[in-house]
Design a protein around this motif. Sequence first.
Motif, PDB file in Angstrom:
ATOM      1  N   ARG A 152       0.822  -1.211   0.000  1.00  0.00           N
ATOM      2  CA  ARG A 152       0.000   0.000   0.000  1.00  0.00           C
ATOM      3  C   ARG A 152       0.860   1.268   0.000  1.00  0.00           C
ATOM      4  O   ARG A 152       0.548   2.231  -0.704  1.00  0.00           O
ATOM      5  N   GLU A 153       1.920   1.275   0.786  1.00  0.00           N
ATOM      6  CA  GLU A 153       2.710   2.483   0.955  1.00  0.00           C
ATOM      7  C   GLU A 153       4.193   2.189   0.787  1.00  0.00           C
ATOM      8  O   GLU A 153       4.629   1.043   0.863  1.00  0.00           O
ATOM      9  N   GLY A 154       4.969   3.259   0.566  1.00  0.00           N
ATOM     10  CA  GLY A 154       6.410   3.140   0.396  1.00  0.00           C
ATOM     11  C   GLY A 154       6.832   3.605  -0.979  1.00  0.00           C
ATOM     12  O   GLY A 154       6.018   4.087  -1.779  1.00  0.00           O
ATOM     13  N   ASP A 155       8.101   3.471  -1.260  1.00  0.00           N
ATOM     14  CA  ASP A 155       8.661   3.894  -2.536  1.00  0.00           C
ATOM     15  C   ASP A 155       8.350   2.854  -3.596  1.00  0.00           C
ATOM     16  O   ASP A 155       8.848   1.727  -3.547  1.00  0.00           O
ATOM     17  N   GLY A 156       7.518   3.240  -4.561  1.00  0.00           N
ATOM     18  CA  GLY A 156       7.136   2.314  -5.617  1.00  0.00           C
ATOM     19  C   GLY A 156       8.242   1.982  -6.586  1.00  0.00           C
ATOM     20  O   GLY A 156       8.167   0.969  -7.293  1.00  0.00           O
ATOM     21  N   GLY A 157       9.272   2.830  -6.636  1.00  0.00           N
ATOM     22  CA  GLY A 157      10.418   2.549  -7.484  1.00  0.00           C
ATOM     23  C   GLY A 157      10.166   2.665  -8.967  1.00  0.00           C
ATOM     24  O   GLY A 157      10.985   2.234  -9.778  1.00  0.00           O
ATOM     25  N   SER A 158       9.041   3.231  -9.359  1.00  0.00           N
ATOM     26  CA  SER A 158       8.700   3.324 -10.782  1.00  0.00           C
ATOM     27  C   SER A 158       7.720   4.459 -11.002  1.00  0.00           C
ATOM     28  O   SER A 158       6.877   4.746 -10.145  1.00  0.00           O
ATOM     29  N   ASP A 159       7.832   5.102 -12.153  1.00  0.00           N
ATOM     30  CA  ASP A 159       6.869   6.140 -12.518  1.00  0.00           C
ATOM     31  C   ASP A 159       5.481   5.558 -12.769  1.00  0.00           C
ATOM     32  O   ASP A 159       4.498   6.291 -12.822  1.00  0.00           O
TER      33      ASP A 159
END
Length: 205
Positions: free
Chosen positions: A112-119
């Motif tokens: 749900r949360e955090g750095d998705g690491g992608s645009d």
Amino acid sequence: MRRSIVISAAVLAGLGLSSAAVVRADVADEFHLLDQSCVVDQAAGTATFRLSFDREPHFFLPPGGADQPNGFQIEIDADNNTFDRPIEFADIDSIVRGAEIFAGDGIPVRDREGDGGSDHAGGWGPVRGLVPFELVGTTLTFTTGLGTIGDQDGRFRYRVITTDQGGLTSEVNAAIIPLPAAVWGGIMMLSGAGVFHRLRKRSFC
């Protein structure tokens, strides 16, 4: 092996198990969900989802395109399997991101949360796993581990939405209800699709 049945929010209401309602979407020129099911195999620790759409989906980028034309998303609430209240943002344990199929690595399941690491993460968190899928005509099927979607006991509820050109087109709420064998034979798998009717905290593309 204990079998589990997926029941839509509307049917749960009819059985006296919830008060959620589902509204039909009737915009004919948009991409919609027609039917869905989920079967949990607790012995194997897996959940198999089956989504049927009103037309063959376009999950890959057109020549020169930057966005996936059609998409879907499944938001998993692993801690509840009734609809005495709606699925809120804080309830979501994982997100199956059908809007990222165009990347070519399977269907990402994200936190749900955090750095998705992608645009392309849509504002959601990191990838928990990549799930292979099968698309035959208008029907998509995939199997994921229960741990991948954040579940432990095979009892959860979820919301499926579809998008067309980034716009929300349909929604269904459903829950996994483990049933004894005697009851299983007397109940059909039922689902519903409806319009999305409130603002959300994350994007879907």
